[in-house]
Design an enzyme around this catalytic site. Structure first.
Site, PDB file in Angstrom:
ATOM      1  N   ASP A  22      43.761  34.409  41.452  1.00  0.00           N
ATOM      2  CA  ASP A  22      43.069  33.124  41.334  1.00  0.00           C
ATOM      3  C   ASP A  22      43.498  32.380  40.065  1.00  0.00           C
ATOM      4  O   ASP A  22      43.817  33.006  39.056  1.00  0.00           O
ATOM      5  CB  ASP A  22      41.553  33.401  41.317  1.00  0.00           C
ATOM      6  CG  ASP A  22      40.747  32.174  41.659  1.00  0.00           C
ATOM      7  OD1 ASP A  22      41.329  31.137  42.043  1.00  0.00           O
ATOM      8  OD2 ASP A  22      39.504  32.234  41.543  1.00  0.00           O
ATOM      9  N   ASN A  70      41.220  29.179  53.232  1.00  0.00           N
ATOM     10  CA  ASN A  70      42.158  28.273  52.561  1.00  0.00           C
ATOM     11  C   ASN A  70      42.638  27.124  53.455  1.00  0.00           C
ATOM     12  O   ASN A  70      43.251  26.178  52.979  1.00  0.00           O
ATOM     13  CB  ASN A  70      43.368  29.037  51.994  1.00  0.00           C
ATOM     14  CG  ASN A  70      43.048  29.854  50.765  1.00  0.00           C
ATOM     15  OD1 ASN A  70      43.684  30.867  50.472  1.00  0.00           O
ATOM     16  ND2 ASN A  70      42.050  29.427  49.993  1.00  0.00           N
TER      17      ASN A  70
HETATM   18  C1  FPP Z   1      44.236  30.897  44.275  1.00  0.00           C
HETATM   19  O1  FPP Z   1      44.375  29.989  43.229  1.00  0.00           O
HETATM   20  C2  FPP Z   1      45.525  31.185  44.826  1.00  0.00           C
HETATM   21  C3  FPP Z   1      45.904  30.977  46.123  1.00  0.00           C
HETATM   22  C4  FPP Z   1      45.018  30.416  47.148  1.00  0.00           C
HETATM   23  C5  FPP Z   1      47.268  31.296  46.546  1.00  0.00           C
HETATM   24  C6  FPP Z   1      47.808  32.507  45.910  1.00  0.00           C
HETATM   25  C7  FPP Z   1      49.215  32.684  46.227  1.00  0.00           C
HETATM   26  C8  FPP Z   1      50.142  33.150  45.357  1.00  0.00           C
HETATM   27  C9  FPP Z   1      49.862  33.488  43.976  1.00  0.00           C
HETATM   28  C10 FPP Z   1      51.513  33.398  45.800  1.00  0.00           C
HETATM   29  C11 FPP Z   1      51.578  34.059  47.150  1.00  0.00           C
HETATM   30  C12 FPP Z   1      52.436  35.208  47.120  1.00  0.00           C
HETATM   31  C13 FPP Z   1      53.253  35.570  48.109  1.00  0.00           C
HETATM   32  C14 FPP Z   1      54.039  36.785  47.945  1.00  0.00           C
HETATM   33  C15 FPP Z   1      53.409  34.780  49.340  1.00  0.00           C
HETATM   34  P1  FPP Z   1      43.724  28.563  43.374  1.00  0.00           P
HETATM   35  O2  FPP Z   1      44.718  27.658  44.006  1.00  0.00           O
HETATM   36  O3  FPP Z   1      42.440  28.648  44.113  1.00  0.00           O
HETATM   37  O4  FPP Z   1      43.478  28.168  41.894  1.00  0.00           O
HETATM   38  P2  FPP Z   1      42.252  27.337  41.292  1.00  0.00           P
HETATM   39  O5  FPP Z   1      41.009  28.131  41.594  1.00  0.00           O
HETATM   40  O6  FPP Z   1      42.565  27.280  39.840  1.00  0.00           O
HETATM   41  O7  FPP Z   1      42.272  26.000  41.948  1.00  0.00           O
END
Ligand code: FPP
Length: 245
Positions: A22, A70
């Site tokens: 996250d 998501n």
């Molecule tokens: C959450 O941060 C993250 C996600 C929804 C996506 C996570 C994906 C990756 C780190 C890469 C994926 C890896 C592979 C191998 C395909 P957020 O966007 O919710 O962050 P925020 O809470 O700060 O908005």
């Protein structure tokens, strides 16, 4: 490289580590960048943590890359997230092979673009004989979907007389979950969430029944080997009783 003394200090290595990655969006915002730049940088952290976990002899690393919730995000961000596995495996495949890592996924294919499914399937096929750490990508994964699907499949098997209701127990339910191929390592030992948020967000509800939780204040793109090692060090002190004394 760890010195002998440091390496010896970590005697209890969790078999199954699961991570809620996250903070990508906030990492980007902090730098005046678009959110997708945070996801791009997040891939680098995925590589670092995969290598760190493998180095310590972790058996399974499950990463929450896209949740069934998501889909509520803006279409451009969803498109970017759907392409991330392609970008990741394009670059990281040789290292996965070098490190003997086997890839699997947990989640439903529903809604996922065909090219992403194809890429991931190819990687699963190419790494199927690797017998080192399992990198389990939770992609389009949600625990309630997983459990709902399991209940539906069990119900169908009962209707088809392949199963009797009295056979339904803890072990049987686990065998209908996405994590079934992980066998004895299906249950999570250590659950990490980055970015300071402290919740489970529909992640491995069944498998986290007895796991130890660790919440890191770092945004996922800032997460590194040192942070991972510190968590493993703290894990040494956790007294896991599994309901006993
Ligand atoms: C959450 O941060 C993250 C996600 C929804 C996506 C996570 C994906 C990756 C780190 C890469 C994926 C890896 C592979 C191998 C395909 P957020 O966007 O919710 O962050 P925020 O809470 O700060 O908005």
């Amino acid at each position: 490289m760890k010195t002998d003394k440091e390496a010896k200090a970590l005697q209890v290595i969790p078999n199954h580590v699961a991570v809620i990655m996250d903070g990508n969006g906030r990492w980007a915002k902090q730098r005046g960048l678009v959110r997708t730049e945070g996801h791009r940088e997040g891939l680098e952290a995925v590589k670092r943590v995969t290598k760190a976990a493998n180095k310590w002899g972790v058996k399974v690393l499950t990463l929450y890359a896209f949740s069934t919730e998501n889909w509520k995000r803006p279409p451009q961000e969803i498109k970017y997230l759907m392409n991330l596995p392609i970008a990741f495996f394009d670059k990281f495949m040789p290292e996965l092979m070098e490190n003997n890592i086997k890839v699997m996924t947990s989640g439903t294919e529903e809604g996922v673009p065909g090219r992403t499914i194809k890429t991931v399937q190819k990687v699963i096929d190419q790494t199927k004989d690797n017998d080192g750490m399992v990198l389990n990508l939770a992609f389009n994964y949600g625990s309630r979907e997983e459990i709902t699907r399991a209940v539906r499949l069990i119900g169908q098997d009962i209707l088809d007389h392949k199963l009797e209701p009295k056979q339904v127990d803890d072990k049987l339910i686990a065998s209908y979950l996405y994590t079934n191929p992980l066998g004895q390592y299906a249950d999570v030992d250590l659950m990490i969430r980055t970015s300071g948020e402290e919740r489970l967000s529909n992640f491995l509800l069944w498998q986290n029944a007895y796991s130890e939780f660790y919440f890191s204040p770092l945004y996922w793109p800032d997460f590194n080997e040192e942070a991972f090692d510190e968590i493993l060090e703290e894990y040494q002190g956790r007294n896991r009783r599994f309901g006993g004394l």
